[in-house]
Design an enzyme around this catalytic site. Structure first.
Site, PDB file in Angstrom:
ATOM      1  N   LYS A 128      27.225 -23.226 -71.184  1.00 10.63           N
ATOM      2  CA  LYS A 128      26.560 -23.518 -72.463  1.00 10.63           C
ATOM      3  C   LYS A 128      25.041 -23.585 -72.290  1.00 10.63           C
ATOM      4  O   LYS A 128      24.293 -22.967 -73.054  1.00 10.63           O
ATOM      5  CB  LYS A 128      27.085 -24.864 -72.998  1.00 10.63           C
ATOM      6  CG  LYS A 128      26.245 -25.491 -74.083  1.00 10.63           C
ATOM      7  CD  LYS A 128      26.855 -26.775 -74.601  1.00 10.63           C
ATOM      8  CE  LYS A 128      26.397 -28.049 -73.933  1.00 10.63           C
ATOM      9  NZ  LYS A 128      25.032 -28.500 -74.237  1.00 10.63           N
ATOM     10  N   ASN A 129      24.588 -24.322 -71.275  1.00  6.55           N
ATOM     11  CA  ASN A 129      23.156 -24.569 -71.151  1.00  6.55           C
ATOM     12  C   ASN A 129      22.374 -23.394 -70.573  1.00  6.55           C
ATOM     13  O   ASN A 129      21.153 -23.435 -70.491  1.00  6.55           O
ATOM     14  CB  ASN A 129      22.908 -25.846 -70.344  1.00  6.55           C
ATOM     15  CG  ASN A 129      23.367 -27.080 -71.117  1.00  6.55           C
ATOM     16  OD1 ASN A 129      23.639 -27.001 -72.327  1.00  6.55           O
ATOM     17  ND2 ASN A 129      23.470 -28.215 -70.438  1.00  6.55           N
ATOM     18  N   ARG A 146      19.841 -30.275 -80.275  1.00  2.00           N
ATOM     19  CA  ARG A 146      18.489 -30.460 -79.794  1.00  2.00           C
ATOM     20  C   ARG A 146      17.965 -29.245 -79.020  1.00  2.00           C
ATOM     21  O   ARG A 146      16.767 -28.955 -79.013  1.00  2.00           O
ATOM     22  CB  ARG A 146      18.477 -31.697 -78.893  1.00  2.00           C
ATOM     23  CG  ARG A 146      17.138 -32.254 -78.723  1.00  2.00           C
ATOM     24  CD  ARG A 146      17.134 -33.420 -77.789  1.00  2.00           C
ATOM     25  NE  ARG A 146      15.770 -33.814 -77.549  1.00  2.00           N
ATOM     26  CZ  ARG A 146      14.975 -33.189 -76.721  1.00  2.00           C
ATOM     27  NH1 ARG A 146      15.403 -32.176 -76.024  1.00  2.00           N
ATOM     28  NH2 ARG A 146      13.729 -33.599 -76.583  1.00  2.00           N
ATOM     29  N   CYS A 161      18.504 -39.008 -79.447  1.00  2.00           N
ATOM     30  CA  CYS A 161      19.944 -38.910 -79.637  1.00  2.00           C
ATOM     31  C   CYS A 161      20.631 -40.032 -78.877  1.00  2.00           C
ATOM     32  O   CYS A 161      19.965 -40.841 -78.241  1.00  2.00           O
ATOM     33  CB  CYS A 161      20.477 -37.539 -79.264  1.00  2.00           C
ATOM     34  SG  CYS A 161      20.413 -37.184 -77.542  1.00  2.00           S
ATOM     35  N   ARG A 199      14.558 -38.583 -76.387  1.00  2.05           N
ATOM     36  CA  ARG A 199      14.407 -37.269 -75.734  1.00  2.05           C
ATOM     37  C   ARG A 199      13.083 -36.647 -76.182  1.00  2.05           C
ATOM     38  O   ARG A 199      13.037 -35.802 -77.074  1.00  2.05           O
ATOM     39  CB  ARG A 199      15.616 -36.385 -76.041  1.00  2.05           C
ATOM     40  CG  ARG A 199      16.875 -37.013 -75.462  1.00  2.05           C
ATOM     41  CD  ARG A 199      18.080 -36.162 -75.597  1.00  2.05           C
ATOM     42  NE  ARG A 199      18.059 -34.984 -74.758  1.00  2.05           N
ATOM     43  CZ  ARG A 199      19.025 -34.063 -74.783  1.00  2.05           C
ATOM     44  NH1 ARG A 199      20.045 -34.219 -75.583  1.00  2.05           N
ATOM     45  NH2 ARG A 199      18.962 -33.011 -74.003  1.00  2.05           N
ATOM     46  N   ASP A 228      24.709 -34.895 -66.443  1.00  3.97           N
ATOM     47  CA  ASP A 228      25.804 -34.443 -67.319  1.00  3.97           C
ATOM     48  C   ASP A 228      27.186 -34.680 -66.701  1.00  3.97           C
ATOM     49  O   ASP A 228      28.202 -34.434 -67.351  1.00  3.97           O
ATOM     50  CB  ASP A 228      25.634 -32.952 -67.660  1.00  3.97           C
ATOM     51  CG  ASP A 228      24.458 -32.719 -68.590  1.00  3.97           C
ATOM     52  OD1 ASP A 228      23.982 -33.689 -69.203  1.00  3.97           O
ATOM     53  OD2 ASP A 228      24.005 -31.567 -68.698  1.00  3.97           O
ATOM     54  N   ILE A 257      17.960 -40.102 -65.043  1.00  4.81           N
ATOM     55  CA  ILE A 257      17.422 -39.084 -65.963  1.00  4.81           C
ATOM     56  C   ILE A 257      17.365 -39.655 -67.383  1.00  4.81           C
ATOM     57  O   ILE A 257      16.350 -39.547 -68.060  1.00  4.81           O
ATOM     58  CB  ILE A 257      18.282 -37.791 -65.945  1.00  4.81           C
ATOM     59  CG1 ILE A 257      18.458 -37.280 -64.514  1.00  4.81           C
ATOM     60  CG2 ILE A 257      17.659 -36.717 -66.834  1.00  4.81           C
ATOM     61  CD1 ILE A 257      17.241 -36.744 -63.840  1.00  4.81           C
ATOM     62  N   ARG A 294      31.565 -29.170 -78.915  1.00  2.65           N
ATOM     63  CA  ARG A 294      30.214 -28.659 -78.684  1.00  2.65           C
ATOM     64  C   ARG A 294      30.069 -28.105 -77.266  1.00  2.65           C
ATOM     65  O   ARG A 294      29.180 -27.298 -77.008  1.00  2.65           O
ATOM     66  CB  ARG A 294      29.174 -29.775 -78.871  1.00  2.65           C
ATOM     67  CG  ARG A 294      28.904 -30.139 -80.310  1.00  2.65           C
ATOM     68  CD  ARG A 294      27.681 -31.040 -80.388  1.00  2.65           C
ATOM     69  NE  ARG A 294      26.647 -30.559 -79.493  1.00  2.65           N
ATOM     70  CZ  ARG A 294      25.972 -31.310 -78.630  1.00  2.65           C
ATOM     71  NH1 ARG A 294      26.167 -32.588 -78.557  1.00  2.65           N
ATOM     72  NH2 ARG A 294      25.067 -30.780 -77.843  1.00  2.65           N
TER      73      ARG A 294
HETATM   74  N1  EPU Z   1      11.638 -35.414 -70.796  1.00  4.81           N
HETATM   75  C1  EPU Z   1      10.402 -35.890 -71.141  1.00  4.81           C
HETATM   76  N2  EPU Z   1       9.589 -35.083 -71.878  1.00  4.81           N
HETATM   77  C2  EPU Z   1       9.971 -33.831 -72.261  1.00  4.81           C
HETATM   78  C3  EPU Z   1      11.235 -33.348 -71.904  1.00  4.81           C
HETATM   79  C4  EPU Z   1      12.055 -34.169 -71.161  1.00  4.81           C
HETATM   80  O1  EPU Z   1      10.024 -37.001 -70.790  1.00  4.81           O
HETATM   81  O2  EPU Z   1       9.172 -33.134 -72.911  1.00  4.81           O
HETATM   82  C5  EPU Z   1      12.522 -36.270 -70.004  1.00  4.81           C
HETATM   83  C6  EPU Z   1      13.872 -36.529 -70.666  1.00  4.81           C
HETATM   84  O3  EPU Z   1      13.793 -37.600 -71.581  1.00  4.81           O
HETATM   85  C7  EPU Z   1      14.766 -36.796 -69.484  1.00  4.81           C
HETATM   86  C8  EPU Z   1      14.218 -35.850 -68.416  1.00  4.81           C
HETATM   87  O4  EPU Z   1      12.878 -35.547 -68.816  1.00  4.81           O
HETATM   88  O5  EPU Z   1      14.567 -38.120 -69.043  1.00  4.81           O
HETATM   89  C9  EPU Z   1      14.991 -34.570 -68.257  1.00  4.81           C
HETATM   90  O6  EPU Z   1      15.203 -33.962 -69.519  1.00  4.81           O
HETATM   91  P1  EPU Z   1      15.268 -32.390 -69.708  1.00  4.81           P
HETATM   92  O7  EPU Z   1      14.093 -31.934 -70.483  1.00  4.81           O
HETATM   93  O8  EPU Z   1      15.513 -31.730 -68.393  1.00  4.81           O
HETATM   94  O9  EPU Z   1      16.544 -32.237 -70.642  1.00  4.81           O
HETATM   95  P2  EPU Z   1      16.788 -31.060 -71.658  1.00  4.81           P
HETATM   96  O10 EPU Z   1      16.168 -29.836 -71.104  1.00  4.81           O
HETATM   97  O11 EPU Z   1      16.426 -31.470 -73.021  1.00  4.81           O
HETATM   98  C10 EPU Z   1      19.003 -30.218 -70.536  1.00  4.81           C
HETATM   99  C11 EPU Z   1      20.441 -30.083 -70.916  1.00  4.81           C
HETATM  100  C12 EPU Z   1      21.071 -31.461 -71.027  1.00  4.81           C
HETATM  101  C13 EPU Z   1      20.926 -32.173 -69.692  1.00  4.81           C
HETATM  102  C14 EPU Z   1      19.445 -32.235 -69.287  1.00  4.81           C
HETATM  103  C15 EPU Z   1      19.204 -32.838 -67.915  1.00  4.81           C
HETATM  104  C16 EPU Z   1      20.410 -28.051 -72.210  1.00  4.81           C
HETATM  105  C17 EPU Z   1      20.640 -27.387 -73.503  1.00  4.81           C
HETATM  106  N3  EPU Z   1      20.530 -29.379 -72.180  1.00  4.81           N
HETATM  107  O12 EPU Z   1      18.374 -30.946 -71.593  1.00  4.81           O
HETATM  108  O13 EPU Z   1      22.462 -31.240 -71.287  1.00  4.81           O
HETATM  109  O14 EPU Z   1      21.444 -33.479 -69.771  1.00  4.81           O
HETATM  110  O15 EPU Z   1      18.887 -30.904 -69.291  1.00  4.81           O
HETATM  111  O16 EPU Z   1      19.855 -32.099 -66.948  1.00  4.81           O
HETATM  112  O17 EPU Z   1      20.166 -27.383 -71.207  1.00  4.81           O
HETATM  113  C18 EPU Z   1      24.594 -31.671 -72.169  1.00  4.81           C
HETATM  114  O18 EPU Z   1      24.902 -30.504 -71.892  1.00  4.81           O
HETATM  115  O19 EPU Z   1      25.447 -32.542 -72.506  1.00  4.81           O
HETATM  116  C19 EPU Z   1      23.193 -32.074 -72.091  1.00  4.81           C
HETATM  117  C20 EPU Z   1      22.717 -33.170 -72.693  1.00  4.81           C
END
Ligand code: EPU
Length: 422
Positions: free
Chosen positions: A22-23, A92, A116, A121, A307, A329, A399
């Site tokens: 998915k990701n 998101r 969320c 986030r 995850d 995280i 999802r």
């Molecule tokens: N963060 C910030 N600022 C930002 C972005 C992120 O502080 O601008 C923080 C977040 O709050 C978190 C950490 O950095 O503490 C890592 O977040 P990340 O940005 O890596 O998360 P994401 O890219 O929004 C993806 C996955 C998530 C998964 C996270 C961490 C996708 C679509 N989503 O989210 O997947 O938990 O990386 O590995 O790729 C899921 O599949 O259930 C899911 C939530």
């Protein structure tokens, strides 16, 4: 609305085919916006998040054709640049259209994604990276309005309080493919899904090196063309079935799964006593002896994936002894604890650490979670619990887990979907 009903106590055995990640699919579909040509993406799982992403593309004026797990995307002439609230608020990850729209159209309007249930986030790292490339971004009426006439390559440090960011790395890497000059992303996310996106971008004609490492180098090109790509297998889905095998004392082969993508969890499970080995085209997981408790901390890849934290907690909840799970995280990603305790688990939350005293058995109960992975944890608990577990709000599972009950049923679980009485 549907619920999942599980009668626990069955040992899972057999082979399960792991679907596309998915990701990885979500940003790869967004990346098709960078070209005018047709792209063909294979191994797309039938998930709610995929249909949301396809709706976002259609809404931008892109033609999309789906045939089973293959999606053909025809972006030629798409003229819109808005990802609306109705769609972004349900997923998101829609934020990953921001980078491609900016790079290709010079303008993007993406609904500001909210927090969320797994905690706040923020998107500051996305904004920092895109701004460093020359974008001007403001927030108006709940939307991110971004403009960039000419993106320019630069040297960026993409880190935040919790380390690297997966989708921010995706966004900046995608935008940099069409920027003028060279972009160096330091502290880039190393997740296999980011690397798979880079592989797709390279097939489109992008010049990218270092993907899968914390330093990604992108040399901007004038134009990208369409490409064909088969998405990697979903390591989080695979990890969830690995834990299903462990928790039911089973013997399961995960077809298409890659052990190296799950190395931190495999290491912990082996330490605990589970036998995990590579087999042709997959991984075999076999319970051979009583498992030992083990401590674990979530970290960016190649560390233990956040995850997988909730699902791993379900296993430790029925593993004799004390385990400590630390979430680094998303320190608030613990909504599953109260539901697991309702099933008889003994878990105490101390800040970002969960202290788990393994119990002999769980007892089936009606449970509900408000997030995808927490719901998966409750399914795992239901598989081992005595009696019947009703997992409500199954749309969370839809999802992220393709054909969940069919796959579990094939492995020998007693599980079915029922309509909720309103
Ligand atoms: N963060 C910030 N600022 C930002 C972005 C992120 O502080 O601008 C923080 C977040 O709050 C978190 C950490 O950095 O503490 C890592 O977040 P990340 O940005 O890596 O998360 P994401 O890219 O929004 C993806 C996955 C998530 C998964 C996270 C961490 C996708 C679509 N989503 O989210 O997947 O938990 O990386 O590995 O790729 C899921 O599949 O259930 C899911 C939530």
């Amino acid at each position: 609305m549907d619920k999942l009903v599980i009668e626990g106590g069955r040992r899972l055995c057999g082979t399960v085919t792991i679907s596309g990640a998915k990701n990885a699919c979500l940003p790869i579909l967004a990346a098709t916006l960078l070209s005018d040509d047709r792209s063909v993406i294979r191994n797309i799982p039938a998930l709610k998040d995929m249909s949301t992403m396809l709706r976002i593309l259609k809404n931008l004026g892109v033609r999309v054709q789906q045939d089973g797990d293959t999606v053909k995307v025809e972006p030629k002439g798409y003229s819109k640049y808005v990802a609306p609230y109705e769609l972004v608020s349900t997923m998101r990850a829609s934020i990953c259209v921001l980078g491609p729209l900016l790079a290709k159209k010079g303008h993007a309007e993406v609904s500001f994604p909210g927090g969320c249930v797994i905690g706040p986030r923020p998107i500051d790292i996305h904004l920092k990276g895109l701004t460093a490339l020359g974008a001007k971004i403001k927030v108006e009426k709940g939307y991110l309005i971004a403009d960039a006439k000419n993106l320019k390559g630069t040297h960026i440090y993409l880190g935040g309080h919790f380390g690297s960011s997966v989708l921010a790395t995706d966004n900046v890497m995608m935008a940099a493919t069409l920027a003028k000059g060279v972009t160096i992303i330091e502290n880039a996310a190393c997740e296999p899904e980011v690397a798979d996106l880079a592989v797709f971008l390279v097939k489109m004609g992008a010049k990218i090196k270092g993907h899968g490492t914390p330093r990604i180098i992108v040399e901007g090109v004038k134009k990208l063309h369409g490409a064909e790509h088969t998405v990697i297998a979903d390591r989080i889905e695979a990890g969830t079935y690995m834990l299903a095998a462990a928790i039911t004392k089973g013997d399961v082969t995960l077809k298409n799964a890659k052990l190296e993508h799950m190395i931190a969890m495999v290491d912990k499970l082996r330490e605990s006593g589970l036998v995990i080995k590579n087999v042709p085209n997959g991984i075999r997981v076999k319970y051979v002896k009583k498992l030992k408790p083990t401590d674990m901390t979530t970290l960016p890849y190649p560390g233990f994936a956040t995850d997988m934290q909730a699902q791993f907690m379900s296993l430790m909840a029925v593993t004799d002894g004390i385990s400590v799970i630390t979430e680094k995280i998303y320190p608030e990603r613990f909504i599953h604890i109260s539901e697991l305790n309702r099933m008889g688990a003994n878990i105490l939350l101390e800040g970002p650490c969960a202290i788990i005293k393994g119990v002999k058995s769980l007892s089936g109960a009606p449970v509900m979670a408000s997030d995808l992975r927490a719901s998966a944890a409750l399914v795992l608990a239901g598989l081992v619990a005595k009696g019947k577990t009703d997992v409500h709000r199954i749309y969370h599972l839809d999802r992220g887990y393709e054909n969940l009950e069919k796959k579990l049923l094939k492995l020998g679980a007693k599980v079915w979907r029922e309509k909720e009485r309103s």
